[in-house]
Design a protein around this motif. Structure first.
Motif, short mmCIF file in Angstrom:
data_model
loop_
_atom_site.label_atom_id
_atom_site.label_comp_id
_atom_site.label_asym_id
_atom_site.label_seq_id
_atom_site.Cartn_x
_atom_site.Cartn_y
_atom_site.Cartn_z
N ARG A 261 0.83 -1.20 0.00
CA ARG A 261 0.00 0.00 0.00
C ARG A 261 0.87 1.25 0.00
O ARG A 261 0.59 2.21 -0.73
CB ARG A 261 -0.94 -0.01 1.21
CG ARG A 261 -2.02 -1.09 1.14
CD ARG A 261 -3.12 -0.82 2.14
NE ARG A 261 -2.65 -0.85 3.52
CZ ARG A 261 -2.58 -1.96 4.27
NH1 ARG A 261 -2.95 -3.12 3.74
NH2 ARG A 261 -2.16 -1.91 5.52
N ILE A 262 1.90 1.24 0.81
CA ILE A 262 2.80 2.39 0.87
C ILE A 262 3.47 2.61 -0.48
O ILE A 262 3.58 3.74 -0.97
CB ILE A 262 3.85 2.20 1.97
CG1 ILE A 262 3.18 2.27 3.35
CG2 ILE A 262 4.95 3.25 1.87
CD1 ILE A 262 4.10 1.90 4.50
N SER A 263 3.93 1.51 -1.12
CA SER A 263 4.59 1.63 -2.42
C SER A 263 3.66 2.25 -3.45
O SER A 263 4.06 3.13 -4.23
CB SER A 263 5.06 0.25 -2.90
OG SER A 263 6.05 -0.26 -2.05
N GLY A 264 2.41 1.79 -3.48
CA GLY A 264 1.45 2.33 -4.43
C GLY A 264 1.19 3.80 -4.21
O GLY A 264 1.17 4.60 -5.16
N LEU A 265 1.00 4.20 -2.96
CA LEU A 265 0.72 5.60 -2.65
C LEU A 265 1.93 6.48 -2.93
O LEU A 265 1.80 7.61 -3.41
CB LEU A 265 0.26 5.73 -1.21
CG LEU A 265 -1.09 5.06 -0.90
CD1 LEU A 265 -1.36 5.05 0.60
CD2 LEU A 265 -2.23 5.75 -1.63
#
Length: 236
Positions: free
Chosen positions: A94-98
């Motif tokens: 999730r962090i990577s996507g954001l």
């Protein structure tokens, strides 16, 4: 405060699961959106760059190009909103996507209700930001000034009422799309559509007359029988 209702939007779904693609297309189409589906990452990137989509729904595990790599490259050339849809739902993913520029992240499996809420929330935010940032919005010879809700055509003031301005603004934001009467009642008049209610038709008629009175040679606001109204950008 004026409520912001997202208009029917142009959505691009980049997802390699054929069953999920069909479900997403059917569900989002039922909510009046125009949906394009692509099952390959690199082809999806090209479509996102070549066409004026309002929102991209993006899987991570894709053939041709990884979804996060796609997002990183897309962000170098386009600000189109992106919601990442992925079975990779841990915190780091999730962090990577954001961090790569996603506007939201929805882990699979998800319900249609949650998807609808996420999609409408992003579209509502984008619509609000566009209205706040575009003090002057020229489309051909037509200019809308949101700060005082006036519209001009070749320096002639159309003399619109607040409702007529809001109606024209909705049409311009989604020009060349057919907008149903039911949608326009909610987005412009802020109430439900009744079959015998002619209020919207009267506002459209007045707006057409004012466009004609300022010298617009071809009427851009047209009826699509049995479906609603559309504003034809080529006529502006």
């Amino acid at each position: 405060m004026t409520a912001i209702f997202p208009c029917p939007a142009r959505l691009l779904v980049i997802e390699d699961d054929a069953v999920l693609c069909t479900h997403l297309q059917d569900f989002l189409t039922s909510r009046q959106h125009q949906v394009t589906v692509c099952r390959d990452g690199r082809a999806g990137l090209q479509q996102a760059l070549d066409q004026p989509f309002d929102l991209v729904l993006l899987d991570i595990l894709l053939p041709g190009m990884n979804g996060l790599d796609l997002l990183a490259e897309l962000r170098q050339r386009s600000g189109v909103p992106v919601i990442v849809l992925s079975a990779l739902g841990d915190e780091q993913d999730r962090i990577s996507g954001l961090m790569k520029g996603a506007d939201d992240y929805l882990p699979k499996p998800f319900s249609s209700a949650e998807l609808a809420v996420r999609v409408e929330a992003v579209l509502r935010r984008v619509t609000l930001e566009r209205r706040q940032s575009q003090g002057v919005a020229p489309v051909g010879a037509l200019v809308l000034r949101t700060e005082d809700e006036t519209a001009w055509y070749r320096e002639a003031d159309l003399g619109l009422t607040t409702t007529e301005f809001r109606l024209l603004q909705v049409f311009l934001e989604h020009r060349d799309q057919v907008l149903s009467k039911a949608f326009l009642y909610q987005a412009v008049l802020h109430r439900g559509y009744g079959r015998h209610d002619r209020s919207l038709d009267l506002h459209v008629s007045h707006l057409r007359r004012k466009l004609r009175d300022v010298g617009m040679a071809e009427q851009p606001l047209r009826t699509v029988w049995g479906q609603g109204y559309t504003l034809v950008s080529e006529a502006l």
